[in-house]
Design an enzyme around this catalytic site. Sequence first.
Site, PDB file in Angstrom:
ATOM      1  N   ALA A  69       0.842  -1.196   0.000  1.00  0.00           N
ATOM      2  CA  ALA A  69       0.000   0.000   0.000  1.00  0.00           C
ATOM      3  C   ALA A  69       0.878   1.247   0.000  1.00  0.00           C
ATOM      4  O   ALA A  69       1.982   1.229   0.561  1.00  0.00           O
ATOM      5  CB  ALA A  69      -0.887  -0.005   1.233  1.00  0.00           C
ATOM      6  N   GLY A 115       0.746  -5.526   0.544  1.00  0.00           N
ATOM      7  CA  GLY A 115      -0.295  -5.626  -0.482  1.00  0.00           C
ATOM      8  C   GLY A 115       0.241  -6.042  -1.841  1.00  0.00           C
ATOM      9  O   GLY A 115      -0.508  -6.576  -2.667  1.00  0.00           O
ATOM     10  N   GLU A 118       0.235  -9.700  -1.656  1.00  0.00           N
ATOM     11  CA  GLU A 118      -1.162 -10.157  -1.704  1.00  0.00           C
ATOM     12  C   GLU A 118      -1.706 -10.098  -3.135  1.00  0.00           C
ATOM     13  O   GLU A 118      -2.491 -10.952  -3.542  1.00  0.00           O
ATOM     14  CB  GLU A 118      -2.010  -9.323  -0.751  1.00  0.00           C
ATOM     15  CG  GLU A 118      -1.652  -9.625   0.706  1.00  0.00           C
ATOM     16  CD  GLU A 118      -2.526  -8.895   1.696  1.00  0.00           C
ATOM     17  OE1 GLU A 118      -2.503  -7.648   1.681  1.00  0.00           O
ATOM     18  OE2 GLU A 118      -3.236  -9.562   2.476  1.00  0.00           O
ATOM     19  N   GLU A 138       2.867  -6.283   7.661  1.00  0.00           N
ATOM     20  CA  GLU A 138       1.704  -5.591   8.246  1.00  0.00           C
ATOM     21  C   GLU A 138       1.680  -5.629   9.767  1.00  0.00           C
ATOM     22  O   GLU A 138       1.377  -4.623  10.418  1.00  0.00           O
ATOM     23  CB  GLU A 138       0.396  -6.176   7.700  1.00  0.00           C
ATOM     24  CG  GLU A 138       0.075  -5.746   6.273  1.00  0.00           C
ATOM     25  CD  GLU A 138       0.679  -6.651   5.209  1.00  0.00           C
ATOM     26  OE1 GLU A 138       1.642  -7.389   5.521  1.00  0.00           O
ATOM     27  OE2 GLU A 138       0.190  -6.630   4.076  1.00  0.00           O
TER      28      GLU A 138
END
Length: 259
Positions: A69, A115, A118, A138
């Site tokens: 992110a 992310g 992911e 995270e």
Amino acid sequence: MATPHTSELDLDIERGVALVTLNRPHAMNALSIQMRADLIELATKLDRDADVGAVVFIGAGGKAFCAGADLNERGQKSAQELYDERRYFRSRWINFISSMVKPTIAAINGYCLGGGLELALQCDIRIASEQATFGLPEVTLGFLPGAGATQRLPRAIGLQKAKELILTGRRFGAREAEELGLVARTVPHETLLAGATELARTIAANPRLSVIQAKLALNASQETFVSGGLQFENEAWLSCLLSDAWKGKLERFAGRKDA
Ligand code: HXC
């Protein structure tokens, strides 16, 4: 030469393969809100494009696939804004690649964090450059992976290893990723794009329906009991029987034998 598709994404379609480049190298291709919206829209478009048989995702700049992110963007938002944004994006984002019927390949050419990992986990196949670095940091930031990794990572590498990586948030390299089964293979950095494209071309050259049905049957293996999965496989097989693709292939084979 990459072709701009939006201000933060490049798109090149050639010989059945769409190459999508996350293009924010100044920020290690971190996922801005705009890039996420553009990616969601593009995935739908590519899935419907008859000229596309497989899709490759890569990061621009050679240092990062995607550093997760955009922390600068997130840091400027209030908890309420992040909450509202997540309510909008979550359902659209967590499956936007994994729900594609076209096969997808993540060509991981550098940092692949949070992310970004992911996103790669949503792809059907992951190939890594020897220079790639992985991690789900995270928990070290006071969160947990919230875009699929707690469910997809254990399915990819097993529960215990997934717990070790997620609960520590530690980084690891491409060789370990390959040993874990997180990536299908590791290749020299310079050959990554060519290798991923070649793999995508091989897949895209096969009859489209067979590839799509095989992918969906394989996906079913992760979500149903074996008996249900075998039933799904049978339905997928029968739908291929109703297409003309196999006839041409087998006739050509029979003709070769007669000659
Ligand atoms: C915004 C980022 C960024 C990110 C790097 N940059 N990662 N910008 N969001 N996630 C920017 C830096 O600010 C810097 O910009 C430029 O990219 C180069 O980064 P450097 O740190 O100078 O490069 P380097 O020393 O090579 O280190 C690369 C790196 C490091 C290891 C990738 O940048 C890093 O650790 N980034 C953060 C990775 C991360 O924790 N991602 C979030 C995962 S969690 P300037 O302008 O200064 O040159 C997640 C879920 C959300 O994705 C969690 C909610 C909080």
